[in-house]
Design a protein around this motif. Structure first.
Motif, PDB file in Angstrom:
ATOM      1  N   LEU A   1       0.827  -1.210   0.000  1.00 59.13           N
ATOM      2  CA  LEU A   1       0.000   0.000   0.000  1.00 59.13           C
ATOM      3  C   LEU A   1       0.862   1.261   0.000  1.00 59.13           C
ATOM      4  O   LEU A   1       0.615   2.200  -0.778  1.00 59.13           O
ATOM      5  CB  LEU A   1      -0.931  -0.011   1.211  1.00 59.13           C
ATOM      6  N   ILE A   2       1.886   1.288   0.832  1.00 59.25           N
ATOM      7  CA  ILE A   2       2.759   2.457   0.903  1.00 59.25           C
ATOM      8  C   ILE A   2       3.506   2.656  -0.414  1.00 59.25           C
ATOM      9  O   ILE A   2       3.637   3.793  -0.896  1.00 59.25           O
ATOM     10  CB  ILE A   2       3.731   2.321   2.090  1.00 59.25           C
ATOM     11  N   MET A   3       3.966   1.567  -1.020  1.00 61.46           N
ATOM     12  CA  MET A   3       4.690   1.675  -2.288  1.00 61.46           C
ATOM     13  C   MET A   3       3.776   2.194  -3.404  1.00 61.46           C
ATOM     14  O   MET A   3       4.209   2.994  -4.237  1.00 61.46           O
ATOM     15  CB  MET A   3       5.294   0.339  -2.684  1.00 61.46           C
ATOM     16  N   VAL A   4       2.534   1.746  -3.427  1.00 66.86           N
ATOM     17  CA  VAL A   4       1.597   2.228  -4.453  1.00 66.86           C
ATOM     18  C   VAL A   4       1.323   3.715  -4.255  1.00 66.86           C
ATOM     19  O   VAL A   4       1.316   4.497  -5.226  1.00 66.86           O
ATOM     20  CB  VAL A   4       0.299   1.395  -4.432  1.00 66.86           C
ATOM     21  N   LEU A   5       1.121   4.134  -3.015  1.00 61.47           N
ATOM     22  CA  LEU A   5       0.873   5.563  -2.752  1.00 61.47           C
ATOM     23  C   LEU A   5       2.077   6.420  -3.138  1.00 61.47           C
ATOM     24  O   LEU A   5       1.915   7.484  -3.748  1.00 61.47           O
ATOM     25  CB  LEU A   5       0.512   5.771  -1.284  1.00 61.47           C
ATOM     26  N   MET A   6       3.272   5.961  -2.805  1.00 62.98           N
ATOM     27  CA  MET A   6       4.469   6.719  -3.179  1.00 62.98           C
ATOM     28  C   MET A   6       4.658   6.737  -4.701  1.00 62.98           C
ATOM     29  O   MET A   6       5.095   7.751  -5.260  1.00 62.98           O
ATOM     30  CB  MET A   6       5.706   6.118  -2.505  1.00 62.98           C
ATOM     31  N   GLY A   7       4.337   5.624  -5.364  1.00 64.82           N
ATOM     32  CA  GLY A   7       4.421   5.597  -6.826  1.00 64.82           C
ATOM     33  C   GLY A   7       3.477   6.599  -7.464  1.00 64.82           C
ATOM     34  O   GLY A   7       3.854   7.321  -8.388  1.00 64.82           O
ATOM     35  N   LEU A   8       2.240   6.645  -6.952  1.00 66.10           N
ATOM     36  CA  LEU A   8       1.283   7.629  -7.465  1.00 66.10           C
ATOM     37  C   LEU A   8       1.750   9.056  -7.207  1.00 66.10           C
ATOM     38  O   LEU A   8       1.618   9.930  -8.075  1.00 66.10           O
ATOM     39  CB  LEU A   8      -0.089   7.403  -6.826  1.00 66.10           C
ATOM     40  N   LEU A   9       2.309   9.290  -6.031  1.00 65.99           N
ATOM     41  CA  LEU A   9       2.810  10.621  -5.695  1.00 65.99           C
ATOM     42  C   LEU A   9       3.946  11.030  -6.634  1.00 65.99           C
ATOM     43  O   LEU A   9       3.960  12.151  -7.153  1.00 65.99           O
ATOM     44  CB  LEU A   9       3.288  10.646  -4.243  1.00 65.99           C
TER      45      LEU A   9
END
Length: 58
Positions: A12-20
């Motif tokens: 979840l954290i990696m997906v959010l950082m990727g989107l950011l």
């Protein structure tokens, strides 16, 4: 927290950082630096995909 929960949170954290990072590359840094941000964001998605694939196997 067991290993699967940790991998779920990491995904979840990696997906959010990727989107950011992709958002930064697309909207804030629209010059050459934006390509680097977008490439790193796609790399975060790839690592998150691996984390998601490892859930249940570790």
């Amino acid at each position: 927290m067991n290993k699967n929960t940790v991998l779920g949170w990491a995904t979840l954290i990696m997906v959010l950082m990727g989107l950011l990072l992709i958002g930064l590359g697309a909207f804030k840094y629209n010059e050459v630096a934006g390509y680097g941000f977008a490439a790193v964001g796609i790399g975060f998605f790839a690592i998150a995909w691996v984390f998601n694939a490892l859930k249940g196997r570790v």
